[in-house]
Design a protein around this motif. Sequence first.
Motif, PDB file in Angstrom:
ATOM      1  N   UNK A   1       0.828  -1.195   0.000  1.00  0.00           N
ATOM      2  CA  UNK A   1       0.000   0.000   0.000  1.00  0.00           C
ATOM      3  C   UNK A   1       0.871   1.256   0.000  1.00  0.00           C
ATOM      4  N   UNK A   2       0.217   2.411  -0.106  1.00  0.00           N
ATOM      5  CA  UNK A   2       0.930   3.689  -0.125  1.00  0.00           C
ATOM      6  C   UNK A   2       0.990   4.331   1.252  1.00  0.00           C
ATOM      7  N   UNK A   3       0.402   3.675   2.262  1.00  0.00           N
ATOM      8  CA  UNK A   3       0.436   4.174   3.640  1.00  0.00           C
ATOM      9  C   UNK A   3       0.942   3.075   4.561  1.00  0.00           C
ATOM     10  N   UNK A   4       1.489   3.418   5.744  1.00  0.00           N
ATOM     11  CA  UNK A   4       1.968   2.398   6.680  1.00  0.00           C
ATOM     12  C   UNK A   4       0.864   1.407   7.042  1.00  0.00           C
ATOM     13  N   UNK A   5       1.231   0.132   7.141  1.00  0.00           N
ATOM     14  CA  UNK A   5       0.271  -0.938   7.413  1.00  0.00           C
ATOM     15  C   UNK A   5       0.410  -1.422   8.850  1.00  0.00           C
ATOM     16  N   UNK A   6      -0.622  -1.222   9.699  1.00  0.00           N
ATOM     17  CA  UNK A   6      -0.585  -1.719  11.078  1.00  0.00           C
ATOM     18  C   UNK A   6      -1.189  -3.123  11.162  1.00  0.00           C
ATOM     19  N   UNK A   7      -0.615  -3.960  12.012  1.00  0.00           N
ATOM     20  CA  UNK A   7      -1.176  -5.299  12.183  1.00  0.00           C
ATOM     21  C   UNK A   7      -0.555  -5.963  13.407  1.00  0.00           C
ATOM     22  N   UNK A   8      -1.184  -7.040  13.810  1.00  0.00           N
ATOM     23  CA  UNK A   8      -0.555  -7.987  14.730  1.00  0.00           C
ATOM     24  C   UNK A   8      -0.713  -9.372  14.128  1.00  0.00           C
ATOM     25  N   UNK A   9       0.137 -10.286  14.556  1.00  0.00           N
ATOM     26  CA  UNK A   9       0.121 -11.625  13.983  1.00  0.00           C
ATOM     27  C   UNK A   9       0.503 -12.629  15.061  1.00  0.00           C
ATOM     28  N   UNK A  10       0.082 -13.857  14.852  1.00  0.00           N
ATOM     29  CA  UNK A  10       0.418 -14.877  15.840  1.00  0.00           C
ATOM     30  C   UNK A  10       0.062 -16.269  15.368  1.00  0.00           C
ATOM     31  N   UNK A  11       0.286 -17.223  16.245  1.00  0.00           N
ATOM     32  CA  UNK A  11      -0.063 -18.622  16.028  1.00  0.00           C
ATOM     33  C   UNK A  11      -0.914 -19.102  17.196  1.00  0.00           C
ATOM     34  N   UNK A  12      -1.758 -20.106  16.909  1.00  0.00           N
ATOM     35  CA  UNK A  12      -2.677 -20.630  17.925  1.00  0.00           C
ATOM     36  C   UNK A  12      -2.503 -22.151  18.011  1.00  0.00           C
ATOM     37  N   UNK A  13      -1.293 -22.650  18.310  1.00  0.00           N
ATOM     38  CA  UNK A  13      -1.050 -24.090  18.254  1.00  0.00           C
ATOM     39  C   UNK A  13      -1.766 -24.861  19.360  1.00  0.00           C
ATOM     40  N   UNK A  14      -2.315 -26.005  18.970  1.00  0.00           N
ATOM     41  CA  UNK A  14      -3.001 -26.919  19.889  1.00  0.00           C
ATOM     42  C   UNK A  14      -2.103 -28.123  20.131  1.00  0.00           C
ATOM     43  N   UNK A  15      -1.540 -28.235  21.323  1.00  0.00           N
ATOM     44  CA  UNK A  15      -0.655 -29.344  21.640  1.00  0.00           C
ATOM     45  C   UNK A  15      -1.396 -30.424  22.427  1.00  0.00           C
ATOM     46  N   UNK A  16      -1.113 -31.676  22.065  1.00  0.00           N
ATOM     47  CA  UNK A  16      -1.704 -32.806  22.780  1.00  0.00           C
ATOM     48  C   UNK A  16      -1.236 -32.832  24.232  1.00  0.00           C
ATOM     49  N   UNK A  17      -2.174 -33.108  25.142  1.00  0.00           N
ATOM     50  CA  UNK A  17      -1.832 -33.209  26.565  1.00  0.00           C
ATOM     51  C   UNK A  17      -2.726 -34.262  27.202  1.00  0.00           C
ATOM     52  N   UNK A  18      -2.298 -35.531  27.213  1.00  0.00           N
ATOM     53  CA  UNK A  18      -3.117 -36.597  27.809  1.00  0.00           C
ATOM     54  C   UNK A  18      -3.428 -36.354  29.274  1.00  0.00           C
TER      55      UNK A  18
END
Length: 290
Positions: free
Chosen positions: A154-171
Amino acid sequence: MFTITKQSQSEPVYVLNDTQSQSSLTIYPDRGGIATSWKVNDRELMYLDAGRFNDDPSLSVRGGFPILFPICGNLPDNAYSIGDKQYSLKQHGFGRELPWTVTHQSTTTDANLTVTLESNDATRAVYPFDFSVSFTYRISGGELTIDQTYTNKSSTPMPFSSGLHPYFLAPDKNSLTFEIPSTSYTEKQTGETHAFVGKFDFSQAEIDAAFTTITGTVATVKDASQNLTLTMTSSENYRTIVFWTVEDKNFYCLEPWTAPRNSLNTGTDLLHVAPGETLSTKVTFAAKFN
């Protein structure tokens, strides 16, 4: 030996393999670029609600590594403003819901696959920026690295946040102990802040804890029931770690976020990319069986 195989099902599925360590990663590009399975020593590390995933693609995925972009968490009333115009974004944004395109793969020094999401009319309607986002999944031995690039077209600054949502097995979640680089967390449900000493009370119906005063880049989970140590190392862009789980489900989520909830409105830890520039981030997960 590293290999990548493409399986023809109702949608393309790519499986990355490291045959020496019996490690693999399964990726569905058309389903939000998600990795649904990660195995080390041929042992599954991820939780996946397969019924929900296979039977109703309209539902958000519960399992694997959902991608959060261009926000993490939710916005009050799903609303935010840029200038004098208001927009609406659902919880965790649209990255996890849209099809991504495979743009590169290699088996030279590891098994890696790059998936890319480009802005389009649908994204611009809720997020008024042109962008290109790429995630490169890499496996080698007991490590999974996810390299990310965010390019502002784009022609203007781009604001954002980003992440991961991992699901780990836990018996057995009561066998888990945590080393998180923070001494306190805030509960989403109550807004209360609590001291953290490495354990959670799993008798609660739900735990949704945000660590927003991070003092390091490494978090570790020890699972005595599986003789497993899982280490998450994030680049310094990640300023929040969220822990989430629900009662009677054999998973926990340890989520690296670049910013806390509602950062698109508050500006807290919000990332910005200048026009024509690219910002890079990285998260590595390492699994070791004792």
